[in-house]
Design an enzyme around this catalytic site. Structure first.
Site, PDB file in Angstrom:
ATOM      1  N   ASP A   1       8.058  -3.516   0.102  1.00  0.00           N
ATOM      2  CA  ASP A   1       9.035  -2.575   0.663  1.00  0.00           C
ATOM      3  C   ASP A   1       9.138  -2.811   2.167  1.00  0.00           C
ATOM      4  O   ASP A   1       8.298  -3.499   2.757  1.00  0.00           O
ATOM      5  CB  ASP A   1       8.626  -1.126   0.373  1.00  0.00           C
ATOM      6  CG  ASP A   1       7.281  -0.760   1.011  1.00  0.00           C
ATOM      7  OD1 ASP A   1       6.364  -1.618   0.980  1.00  0.00           O
ATOM      8  OD2 ASP A   1       7.141   0.361   1.535  1.00  0.00           O
TER       9      ASP A   1
ATOM     10  N   GLU B   1       4.240   0.833   0.854  1.00  0.00           N
ATOM     11  CA  GLU B   1       3.355   0.759   2.016  1.00  0.00           C
ATOM     12  C   GLU B   1       3.944   1.464   3.235  1.00  0.00           C
ATOM     13  O   GLU B   1       3.235   2.147   3.969  1.00  0.00           O
ATOM     14  CB  GLU B   1       3.055  -0.709   2.368  1.00  0.00           C
ATOM     15  CG  GLU B   1       1.839  -0.902   3.271  1.00  0.00           C
ATOM     16  CD  GLU B   1       2.134  -0.832   4.756  1.00  0.00           C
ATOM     17  OE1 GLU B   1       1.187  -0.689   5.534  1.00  0.00           O
ATOM     18  OE2 GLU B   1       3.326  -0.902   5.163  1.00  0.00           O
TER      19      GLU B   1
END
Lengths: 477, 477
Positions: B100, B167
């Protein structure tokens, strides 16, 4: 002299019609601070022009030019200038009110549509944006003119009217108009005194007259260092952080119990006389009223006069917030690159923005220098206005005292206000006449808040008060 | 042992194809912090599953359940779990990266579309969101697997993969997965060490290995008094103002030169040894690098080691901002009813959120009590994470030192980072193995900023570095 019985009877008989008119005025969302509503502000001006002309006033909508708001160039709403009567044997009083309002959305927390006047029969409240600030008081004047027009009575004084549509947005354009129209042969020539109905009683019980307003010096204290916002993990412990410096400097401005720490600022305050102190002792307002209005038991003192003088006759310093720092909910680990603390000092005689500025700038720079920080400091005055105090012994006030005693059966409290209505000072200085603040609404009207209201009794008795004031003014010595 | 020449040759020959793959990955705006892009995050997971399966990895997309973000219930993006090799004679290394990215809009100040990889031929920069954080490093592993698959070579170690898609949004769901899959017979059983490629060189010149991260205790200091926001004209001078109190208390937290004033906090810091201090003396990073990265000549000291240890081995306290106060441009004369100061302390061994909390709460309450204010104070810990330090003498680090020397011809700097990557600590504690942070990008990549980039050389040499690390790991003692 009191107002003729016929006028008072007319007001009583037409109370519901006056409320209908207030409902029509409230229904026009004349929000001056929102460009999308500028057309509504202008619509409101035309509505009032019609009302005034219908009762015999000669009216001019005065163009005030353009301005820029939120990056958009807009035409300013017009000033409504009006005249009725030109008898050299009569006094001439200038009536000021404003026809614009603060923004309001149902979603702000209003119980009802803010732009639909709701009559709460149980409490007698007329609820709607602008009911108290300032469409009710403005219509109070028109109601009196309508009574005289319907009854075929001449007014006891000549009146001049100045109604503006930008009061809630800094009265842009009005100062220039007032200054341009002061002097021989100009529009405001011949004005003997001014009456402004745009404030509130201290409480919900006792009418007041207001003879003083605090001024304001508003500062932006900017501290900058990094080239951009930094991550506190990466840079925490390695650099001078602007927010740390700002908090240090701002902590040196005022003590938690309100004492201003900037040398020189308090020395300018005019000394308190026993006579003046006695005025505060007499006011029908106490610590519990302040705490009730504030919504918390947080008064700075348990002494009534200390608290009241804190609002009315002493300067105060408030820290409003910080621009440029993290201000959202949640946890963001940012070291903001540049932060601007905003604070302002409410000014009282003999303080002025000009004599305060130097003290503030020197002190802030000195305190910042003590930190040994590598960041840089700038201080900017965003806004300034002088305090104003009128003589409450002037005939203008005497007439209003008398009128209040007649309508409410009480001697009004003589108050000074903590805030400012800048046009007051402009009228006082440009026209060099006495200015009276004669409020219609109560202290709990919630002028800039949700569920703004004007009590029905304040609207109707207040209309009688304004009319009676004109009669008392005509004969007062 | 070094990687076979064939692998290095393959990487050189396929560099442009690897860049094309990075472009495909950047083109998927897998922003985990924006619910509208959740589908893109999932799309990214499927893209990587395809890439991994194509090179022989057995892949599972592990469902992590649901969460609520900004009031909306969303399905978490899956964790990508993968396995390749199961030879009991080989070491097993767990590879972590995340797929991400941070939000990015052209209008934030990007020179180009953030989700279109731009190759700047002049500077050799690969510009796009996620290029360096963390799609480049993630693909660095896949590039190596592709090389081995194409060449028909077996890997020198067994690998397990754990790539996550949250994350940038607190790694939600991952801690539970790691803890649930630790232990005999579980997914992470048999892992000998962990390699995380998700940080940066200190500078633009010298590769580094990172063996420590600071922890964090994040506090919200809320001071409340009035029932609602008040007008400073009406209430200034009459009440205790929450913002004044907050500024006072916050000014007692840390000095402008970074010394934490909360008793007890500094006493917990592990003492500095001469050997450790020498590490900082040796680092290829100076005061001018810190100032260049910060964008201002604002370093807390002119001593290099003082500044570096301020980031890496000492706690720091940053004040992030104020929630509830006036934070917009302009001049608003408000006394905010309730203001929350946000500050955080970066923690180092032997500080933990648990042993810091009590010191902070007691001190803040004591300082507030000194003010004699009638306002009320609450203090809340919003967020906490322990610091982490690994042994840089472990074979995992030795392998990475050797690999770096082979690829870059330089011994890497041994660094500790000021920020935190919480999953590091979770792996270290749950699996009880050594964790290595092996960065691919440079200190000026602008990971969370505009115009994020990864230098072409860092991508290609970094791919070789990751591959070589696997070979060195296979033979290191």
């Amino acid at each position: 002299m009191p107002a003729p019985k016929a006028v008072i009877d007319y007001i009583n008989a037409n109370a519901d019609k006056f409320i209908d008119k207030l409902a029509k005025a409230v229904a026009i969302p004349s929000i001056s601070g929102d460009g999308k509503h500028r057309g509504d502000v202008v619509k409101m001006a035309h509505f009032l022009k019609g009302e005034l002309e219908a009762v015999g006033v000669s009216v001019e909508l005065r163009d005030l030019g353009k301005h820029v708001m939120d990056g958009e160039e807009l035409h300013l709403p017009p000033a409504i200038l009006g005249k009725l009567g030109n008898d050299p044997k009569k006094k001439t009083v200038l009536l000021y009110a404003h026809y614009d309002v603060q923004p309001a959305l149902k979603s702000d927390g209003w119980d009802t549509d803010p732009f639909k006047l709701v009559i709460d029969e149980k409490t007698g409240r007329l609820i709607g944006r602008g009911s108290s600030d300032d469409k009710g008081p403005l219509l109070g004047w028109i109601n009196n003119l309508q009574a005289h027009h319907a009854l075929g009575l001449e007014l006891p004084v000549n009146i001049k009217i100045c109604f503006e549509g930008m009061e809630e947005s800094g009265s842009e354009g009005l100062d220039d108009l007032i200054k341009a129209e002061a002097g021989p042969g100009k529009y405001f020539d011949g004005v003997d005194c001014v009456c402004i109905s745009d404030n509130y009683w201290l409480n919900t019980r006792t009418p007041c007259l207001t003879y003083g307003l605090r001024g304001l010096s508003y500062f932006k204290l900017k501290i900058s260092g990094p080239g951009r916002d930094l991550h506190s993990g990466v840079f925490g412990g390695t650099v001078h952080e602007p927010m740390t410096d700002l908090v240090y400097v701002m902590s040196k401005l005022v003590t938690p119990d309100g004492k201003i720490l900037i040398p020189g600022v308090n020395d300018l305050v005019a000394p308190l006389t026993d006579k003046e102190k006695a005025l505060y002792d007499r006011l029908d307002y106490g610590v519990e009223d302040v705490e009730s209005a504030a919504g918390g038991r947080i008064a700075i003192s348990s002494e009534k006069t200390t608290v009241l003088m804190g609002r009315m006759r002493y300067p105060s310093l408030s820290i409003h917030g910080v621009e440029g720092a993290f201000s959202a909910p949640g946890a963001k680990t940012v070291i903001p690159a540049s932060v601007s603390g905003k604070f302002s000092i409410r000014l009282v005689p003999n303080q002025t923005p000009d004599n305060i500025r130097a003290f503030v700038e020197k002190y802030v720079k000195d305190e910042f220098a003590k930190l040994g920080s590598k960041n840089t400091l700038e201080i900017e005055e965003l806004h300034g206005g002088k305090p104003w105090v009128a003589s409450p012994d002037h005939y203008n006030y005497k007439a209003a005292v008398k009128a209040t005693e007649i309508i409410y059966g009480k001697t009004p409290d003589m108050t000074r206000e903590g805030g400012s209505i800048p046009v007051t000072l402009t009228f006082a200085e440009a026209l060099d006449v006495n200015v009276l603040l004669l409020p219609m609404g109560r202290g709990d009207d919630g002028a800039h808040s949700t569920n703004e209201k004007l009590d029905r009794s304040n609207y109707i008795e207040g209309t009688k008060l304004l009319g009676t004031y004109l009669y008392e003014l005509s004969t007062v010595q």
